[in-house]
Motif scaffolding. Sequence first.
Motif, mmCIF file in Angstrom:
data_model
loop_
_atom_site.group_PDB
_atom_site.id
_atom_site.type_symbol
_atom_site.label_atom_id
_atom_site.label_comp_id
_atom_site.label_asym_id
_atom_site.label_seq_id
_atom_site.Cartn_x
_atom_site.Cartn_y
_atom_site.Cartn_z
ATOM 1 N N ASP A 1 6.923 -25.821 -7.168
ATOM 2 C CA ASP A 1 6.222 -24.882 -5.697
ATOM 3 C C ASP A 1 5.305 -23.812 -4.947
ATOM 4 O O ASP A 1 5.665 -23.585 -5.922
ATOM 5 C CB ASP A 1 7.678 -24.915 -5.365
ATOM 6 N N ILE A 2 3.470 -23.964 -4.607
ATOM 7 C CA ILE A 2 3.564 -23.155 -4.411
ATOM 8 C C ILE A 2 3.779 -22.328 -2.876
ATOM 9 O O ILE A 2 3.819 -23.579 -1.403
ATOM 10 C CB ILE A 2 2.465 -23.261 -4.004
ATOM 11 N N ASP A 3 4.356 -20.948 -3.029
ATOM 12 C CA ASP A 3 4.420 -20.482 -1.655
ATOM 13 C C ASP A 3 3.373 -20.389 -1.118
ATOM 14 O O ASP A 3 3.460 -18.846 -1.851
ATOM 15 C CB ASP A 3 5.862 -19.970 -1.507
ATOM 16 N N ILE A 4 2.686 -20.141 0.444
ATOM 17 C CA ILE A 4 1.912 -19.066 0.327
ATOM 18 C C ILE A 4 1.904 -18.214 1.030
ATOM 19 O O ILE A 4 2.648 -18.355 2.160
ATOM 20 C CB ILE A 4 0.354 -19.646 0.758
ATOM 21 N N CYS A 5 2.545 -16.908 1.002
ATOM 22 C CA CYS A 5 3.193 -15.726 1.574
ATOM 23 C C CYS A 5 2.175 -15.242 2.394
ATOM 24 O O CYS A 5 1.206 -13.996 1.629
ATOM 25 C CB CYS A 5 4.349 -14.904 1.365
ATOM 26 N N GLN A 6 1.747 -14.151 3.763
ATOM 27 C CA GLN A 6 0.573 -13.284 4.723
ATOM 28 C C GLN A 6 1.592 -12.265 4.931
ATOM 29 O O GLN A 6 2.629 -12.304 6.121
ATOM 30 C CB GLN A 6 0.110 -14.712 5.435
ATOM 31 N N LYS A 7 1.240 -11.555 4.413
ATOM 32 C CA LYS A 7 1.439 -9.650 5.343
ATOM 33 C C LYS A 7 1.087 -9.940 6.673
ATOM 34 O O LYS A 7 -0.699 -10.151 7.374
ATOM 35 C CB LYS A 7 0.915 -8.622 3.927
ATOM 36 N N GLY A 8 1.331 -9.229 7.537
ATOM 37 C CA GLY A 8 0.611 -8.938 8.871
ATOM 38 C C GLY A 8 -0.360 -8.624 8.800
ATOM 39 O O GLY A 8 -0.249 -7.869 7.927
ATOM 40 N N GLY A 9 -1.523 -8.529 9.863
ATOM 41 C CA GLY A 9 -2.708 -7.848 9.646
ATOM 42 C C GLY A 9 -3.019 -7.124 10.425
ATOM 43 O O GLY A 9 -1.827 -5.965 10.947
ATOM 44 N N ALA B 1 10.204 -2.970 -13.059
ATOM 45 C CA ALA B 1 10.778 -1.547 -12.577
ATOM 46 C C ALA B 1 9.752 -0.190 -12.654
ATOM 47 O O ALA B 1 9.479 0.937 -12.075
ATOM 48 C CB ALA B 1 11.015 -0.960 -14.156
ATOM 49 N N ASP B 2 8.145 -1.174 -13.122
ATOM 50 C CA ASP B 2 7.231 -0.075 -12.452
ATOM 51 C C ASP B 2 5.911 -0.214 -10.835
ATOM 52 O O ASP B 2 6.911 -0.456 -10.602
ATOM 53 C CB ASP B 2 5.759 -0.255 -13.487
ATOM 54 N N GLN B 3 5.325 1.173 -11.051
ATOM 55 C CA GLN B 3 3.919 0.817 -9.984
ATOM 56 C C GLN B 3 3.691 -0.662 -10.445
ATOM 57 O O GLN B 3 2.660 -0.578 -12.259
ATOM 58 C CB GLN B 3 3.753 2.181 -9.414
ATOM 59 N N LEU B 4 3.178 -1.221 -8.862
ATOM 60 C CA LEU B 4 2.086 -2.427 -9.399
ATOM 61 C C LEU B 4 1.389 -1.821 -8.567
ATOM 62 O O LEU B 4 -0.008 -2.582 -9.142
ATOM 63 C CB LEU B 4 2.723 -3.410 -8.355
ATOM 64 N N GLY B 5 -0.161 -1.037 -8.809
ATOM 65 C CA GLY B 5 -0.921 -0.602 -7.770
ATOM 66 C C GLY B 5 -1.004 -1.135 -6.445
ATOM 67 O O GLY B 5 -0.033 -1.628 -5.684
ATOM 68 N N ALA B 6 -2.217 -1.024 -5.566
ATOM 69 C CA ALA B 6 -2.589 -0.813 -4.299
ATOM 70 C C ALA B 6 -3.468 -1.306 -3.753
ATOM 71 O O ALA B 6 -4.210 -1.930 -4.652
ATOM 72 C CB ALA B 6 -2.045 -0.057 -3.501
ATOM 73 N N GLY B 7 -3.609 -1.697 -2.755
ATOM 74 C CA GLY B 7 -5.036 -2.676 -2.133
ATOM 75 C C GLY B 7 -5.051 -4.327 -2.475
ATOM 76 O O GLY B 7 -6.706 -4.146 -2.238
ATOM 77 N N TYR B 8 -4.488 -4.825 -3.244
ATOM 78 C CA TYR B 8 -4.660 -5.964 -3.445
ATOM 79 C C TYR B 8 -5.016 -6.670 -1.750
ATOM 80 O O TYR B 8 -4.154 -7.018 -0.603
ATOM 81 C CB TYR B 8 -3.758 -6.621 -4.055
ATOM 82 N N ASP B 9 -5.934 -8.655 -2.340
ATOM 83 C CA ASP B 9 -5.968 -8.813 -1.004
ATOM 84 C C ASP B 9 -4.985 -9.748 -2.006
ATOM 85 O O ASP B 9 -4.751 -10.637 -0.847
ATOM 86 C CB ASP B 9 -7.369 -9.146 -1.075
ATOM 87 N N LEU B 10 -4.655 -9.936 -2.972
ATOM 88 C CA LEU B 10 -3.415 -11.627 -3.470
ATOM 89 C C LEU B 10 -2.823 -10.916 -4.382
ATOM 90 O O LEU B 10 -3.668 -10.412 -5.513
ATOM 91 C CB LEU B 10 -4.935 -12.760 -4.097
ATOM 92 N N VAL B 11 -2.070 -11.061 -4.641
ATOM 93 C CA VAL B 11 -0.747 -11.042 -5.298
ATOM 94 C C VAL B 11 -0.503 -12.837 -6.262
ATOM 95 O O VAL B 11 0.131 -12.849 -4.773
ATOM 96 C CB VAL B 11 0.342 -10.048 -5.087
ATOM 97 N N TYR B 12 -0.794 -13.150 -7.083
ATOM 98 C CA TYR B 12 -0.076 -14.684 -7.704
ATOM 99 C C TYR B 12 0.939 -13.730 -8.833
ATOM 100 O O TYR B 12 0.653 -13.221 -9.772
ATOM 101 C CB TYR B 12 -1.733 -14.733 -8.192
ATOM 102 N N GLY C 1 -2.753 -9.787 3.643
ATOM 103 C CA GLY C 1 -3.054 -9.794 2.174
ATOM 104 C C GLY C 1 -2.508 -11.116 2.333
ATOM 105 O O GLY C 1 -1.002 -11.488 3.239
ATOM 106 N N TYR C 2 -2.831 -11.932 1.240
ATOM 107 C CA TYR C 2 -1.667 -13.200 0.446
ATOM 108 C C TYR C 2 -0.774 -13.070 -0.799
ATOM 109 O O TYR C 2 -1.822 -12.494 -1.355
ATOM 110 C CB TYR C 2 -2.376 -14.242 0.300
ATOM 111 N N PHE C 3 0.246 -12.569 -0.680
ATOM 112 C CA PHE C 3 1.582 -12.954 -1.904
ATOM 113 C C PHE C 3 1.753 -15.032 -1.963
ATOM 114 O O PHE C 3 2.168 -15.525 -1.343
ATOM 115 C CB PHE C 3 2.404 -12.513 -2.170
ATOM 116 N N VAL C 4 1.068 -15.047 -3.366
ATOM 117 C CA VAL C 4 1.236 -16.430 -3.981
ATOM 118 C C VAL C 4 1.874 -16.806 -4.911
ATOM 119 O O VAL C 4 1.519 -16.603 -6.003
ATOM 120 C CB VAL C 4 -0.233 -17.113 -4.173
ATOM 121 N N SER C 5 3.113 -17.284 -4.410
ATOM 122 C CA SER C 5 3.992 -17.992 -6.015
ATOM 123 C C SER C 5 3.777 -19.164 -5.932
ATOM 124 O O SER C 5 3.448 -19.939 -5.171
ATOM 125 C CB SER C 5 6.034 -17.642 -5.150
#
Length: 341
Positions: free
Chosen positions: A333-341, A230-241, A268-272
């Motif tokens: 499972d580790i999923d490493i997801c990258q946002k386009g630069g 429900a809430d905001q996550l903040g911004a400017g992360y290099d990594l969300v884990y 930046g990367y999102f790693v699940s």
Amino acid sequence: MRKMPSVDLNYSPLHEIAMGPIKAALMNCAIKYKVFDQLTTPRTPREVAGKLGFHPDNTRRLLDALTTIDLLHKKAGFYCNQPLAQAFLVSDSGTSVSRLMMQTQHEGLNPLEKLEQLVAKGPMGQDEAIDLADEKMWTEEVKSSAGWVFGGVGQLVAGIIAELPGFSSFEKMLDLGCGHGVFSLFILDKNPDLKGVLMDRAPVLDAAAEIVSAYQAKERVDFLAGDYLADQLGAGYDLVYASATLNFALGTLDSLFTKIFHSLKPGGYFVSFQDGMTEEQTKPDTMLGAVIPSMMMGHDYCFPQGMIAETAISCGFQKVRSKTLKTPIGEMDIDICQKGG
Ligand SMILES: C[S@@+](CC[C@H](N)C(=O)[O-])C[C@H]1O[C@@H](n2cnc3c(N)ncnc32)[C@H](O)[C@@H]1O
């Protein structure tokens, strides 16, 4: 005379399954009374019984049984911990998984006595139903669930994340549904310039703060109390884990992943780090402990393998690399997801 039955198979796997609860009860009894803490050096059962105020003969029988299941070593009437018990079952060792082992039989999480009723009658009434996202439960579970990270998985995951291109210049990461927050501590340990934002419900973060302080990491960490759905996550992360928490977002993954995407810097990367079920949702056995809670809730709780990667791509991530890791509690499972630069 009737012909006697003959069989080509061996029922030993069934015997092993049936003996499981007895082995668990022996180990948990020893954990509860800190027997392994007494056996870092060789001792007789009389000495252990004297220290703990126990019955000497039954203490000897317990120690023999713990030797049978290879947790202790016995020589000339003296018992001491095998390396496995010494590393993981001594209560104050940094790598102790004692509480984690006992959590498997936690009545709130896994009420075994309710299984038959659940199978026969279905989910329970609302007043008794388990809420797996309950903050009170996770606050109590922080110390036990930290064990799986301290016991080797933190090292494993942080090693993979530290290999990401550009990791040495990462500045800020978010740990979504951080629980104890120990994954972040292992990741921060790999890069002295990286700061962590630990997000979970407020009471859970209070419990995590004790661990952060114990590892003298207060300056490296900010706490973000809230509900990530429900809430905001903040911004400017290099990594969300996110580890072992997206189960709570099953059904709303699209909106959560879109929020994560926007909270990341370009590139930046999102790693699940999650369960990933295969073979028609029957393997691996990592999530066996979730079977009874799922029956109680009346909905499925595990991820079909590939769902996280597919959702990440559909929410705008440019690339996803997925890998199955062997952990002491089963495959994840580790999923490493990258946002386009
Ligand atoms: C199974 S624990 C995982 C803890 C840790 N990430 C790990 O892998 O060991 C799940 C955590 O997610 C948190 N959580 C669940 N739903 C949440 C939500 N909507 N917002 C914030 N935290 C949530 C719980 O409070 C709990 O601490």
